[in-house]
Design a protein around this motif. Structure first.
Motif, PDB file in Angstrom:
ATOM      1  N   LEU A 212       0.820  -1.215   0.000  1.00 31.01           N
ATOM      2  CA  LEU A 212       0.000   0.000   0.000  1.00 31.01           C
ATOM      3  C   LEU A 212       0.853   1.263   0.000  1.00 31.01           C
ATOM      4  O   LEU A 212       0.540   2.243  -0.657  1.00 31.01           O
TER       5      LEU A 212
ATOM      6  N   VAL B 124       4.248   2.845  -3.419  1.00 32.67           N
ATOM      7  CA  VAL B 124       4.338   3.896  -4.442  1.00 32.67           C
ATOM      8  C   VAL B 124       4.556   5.263  -3.808  1.00 32.67           C
ATOM      9  O   VAL B 124       5.339   6.076  -4.306  1.00 32.67           O
ATOM     10  N   ASN B 125       3.869   5.511  -2.675  1.00 34.17           N
ATOM     11  CA  ASN B 125       4.132   6.773  -1.975  1.00 34.17           C
ATOM     12  C   ASN B 125       5.610   6.889  -1.625  1.00 34.17           C
ATOM     13  O   ASN B 125       6.210   7.953  -1.735  1.00 34.17           O
TER      14      ASN B 125
ATOM     15  N   LEU C 223       8.082   5.542  -3.223  1.00 35.97           N
ATOM     16  CA  LEU C 223       8.840   5.836  -4.444  1.00 35.97           C
ATOM     17  C   LEU C 223       8.815   7.332  -4.759  1.00 35.97           C
ATOM     18  O   LEU C 223       9.829   7.918  -5.143  1.00 35.97           O
ATOM     19  N   TYR C 224       7.646   7.952  -4.578  1.00 39.11           N
ATOM     20  CA  TYR C 224       7.549   9.400  -4.828  1.00 39.11           C
ATOM     21  C   TYR C 224       8.431  10.177  -3.837  1.00 39.11           C
ATOM     22  O   TYR C 224       9.072  11.162  -4.203  1.00 39.11           O
TER      23      TYR C 224
ATOM     24  N   GLU D 162      12.025   9.796  -4.989  1.00 40.26           N
ATOM     25  CA  GLU D 162      12.304  10.645  -6.159  1.00 40.26           C
ATOM     26  C   GLU D 162      12.488  12.097  -5.740  1.00 40.26           C
ATOM     27  O   GLU D 162      13.378  12.791  -6.230  1.00 40.26           O
TER      28      GLU D 162
END
Lengths: 81, 364
Positions: free
Chosen positions: A39, A42-43, A45-46, A49
């Motif tokens: 869950l 992806v947050n 990953l941001y 980045e």
């Protein structure tokens, strides 16, 4: 608003996932210890980045790149363990 | 076909409660025999990112759930599809999809050149089966065939050594506690276009103007009529339907199952059909829908590339759309094994070389 940036900001973000912890052992398995899960991945990953200033392409990473603090530091901050 | 869901268009600005309720109205609810309501309320809130007030509104409006008031439990697929068409812009499924589809920004020419990948798959018993009684187990993993789209296999090792067998369709093993495959594969592609107008009309008839993509168990996707009638066109369902319609219209066609490269662990299905020029055309209606509904700033020519061309983003196998890419049997009973699939772009890319090119036949 947090003024922490770079690798420290990544650690701070991971700590928000487990408020019962005050620090994370650099070799602790982040998945097995429920700090990173599907869950939140992806947050995360941001966040990575934003803090590295580089686009992370999914084709260039494997799950093992995110397994521990040390592997994250080595893979995304180009620092040795 | 009478489609129950209204066509979905990507909203120009983030939507609030109305977006969630619209999405719920057109939700494909996972049927009782395939539902698994294990996502707890807190995890649902984390996934949806909608706040408890909106979740409560959705519950009042009929969002399917188990558990008790305040401690509801949900099916994961229901939640993912609900979020994908909410238009909120902030849910985890929407953000995940935007991230995963970034490769659709690039010029389609990038999809046709050879690319080298480090490939590794490890199968282990389903969690419910534990580690016991390996002597009663049978394993299979679809053999990768990059040559079907103009690529090649540089190396492929399978394990356990001495127990695993490499076949044309599957890598198999019996009486072992797992199955592994690893190696270096080169995928490639080729720009191709649909020549036959009749064929084009068929293969573009399940587009984003009428259908939406959704996550659901493979077993539900096999029930294509039921899924498509609800306005959902996931890869397996839509390919099975299109292959049938192409064959009815006189075109040689088959579905093919494989993996999407560089997306960590995603099996996929697409259509292969022989056009009137004698060439195989690959058609990927699910990619067309995903580009239109979920990719951020997709390349304007990307949908065209998904309608005829062979793509280096796909790793073909000899499996059809309704055949899982891996399997585990204990005492003859099938179950989905646990699997770890790592497919990573190699640091070294292949030098240009003369290849035999991609096949012309559909390999039925």
């Amino acid at each position: 608003m947090s003024t922490v940036t770079g690798f420290d900001a990544v650690i701070q973000y991971l700590l928000t996932k487990r408020p019962d912890l005050t620090s994370i052992d650099p070799d602790l398995d982040l998945v097995e210890n429920r700090i990173l899960d599907s869950l939140g991945f992806v947050n995360f990953l941001y966040v990575l980045e934003e803090q590295t200033g580089e686009e992370i392409l999914m084709e260039n990473v494997t799950p093992s790149d995110f397994r521990t603090i040390n592997s994250i530091r080595k893979r995304f901050f180009h620092e040795s363990e | 076909m009478n489609i129950e869901a209204k066509p979905w268009t990507r909203p120009a600005a983030p939507r609030g409660l109305e977006g969630w309720l619209d999405s719920l109205r057109d939700l494909l609810v996972i049927p009782p025999e395939l539902r698994d309501e294990w996502v707890e309320r807190d995890a649902a809130l984390e996934l949806l990112q909608c706040g408890p007030e909106i979740l409560d509104e959705l519950l009042r409006a009929g969002l399917p759930h188990g558990g008790t008031p305040g401690a509801e439990r949900f099916d994961r697929f229901d939640l993912v599809n609900l979020a994908l068409y909410s238009g909120s812009g902030t849910s985890v499924p929407e953000k995940t999809m935007r991230y995963a589809l970034r490769w659709m920004h690039a010029d389609p020419e990038a999809l046709f050149r050879p690319q080298r990948w480090n490939y590794s798959v490890a199968l282990t018993p389903p969690a419910a089966h534990g580690e016991g009684e390996p002597e009663r187990t049978d394993w299979n993993l679809a053999t990768p065939h990059p040559e079907l789209s103009g690529g090649w296999t540089e190396s492929l090792s399978i394990g356990p050594a001495g127990a695993a067998t490499l076949g044309e369709k599957d890598i198999t093993a019996s009486g072992t506690s797992g199955l592994t495959a690893s190696g270096v594969l080169v995928t490639s592609g080729e720009r191709r276009e649909i020549v036959s107008e009749k064929l084009r009309a068929i293969v573009t008839s399940y587009g984003p103007d009428r259908f939406r993509w959704g996550r659901m168990p493979e077993e539900l996707q096999w029930r294509k009529d039921e899924v498509l009638a609800q306005g959902y066109a996931p890869c397996i369902s839509v390919c099975l339907e299109l292959a049938e319609r192409c064959r009815e219209a006189g075109f040689e066609a088959r579905t093919r199952r494989g993996w999407i490269m560089g997306m960590l662990d995603l099996a996929h299905s697409w259509l292969e059909v022989v056009d009137e020029d004698g060439l195989v055309k690959n058609v990927d209606p699910a990619f067309v829908i995903l580009a239109d509904h979920h990719a951020e700033a997709p390349h304007p020519d990307i949908a065209q590339a998904f309608t005829g061309s062979l793509l280096n983003r796909l790793l073909p196998t000899e499996h059809h759309a309704d055949e899982p890419v891996n399997g585990y049997r204990r005492g003859g009973l099938f179950a989905h094994p646990r699997h770890q699939t790592d497919i990573q772009l190699s640091a070294e890319q292949p030098a240009p070389r003369e290849t035999a090119g991609a096949g012309n036949g559909s390999g039925n």
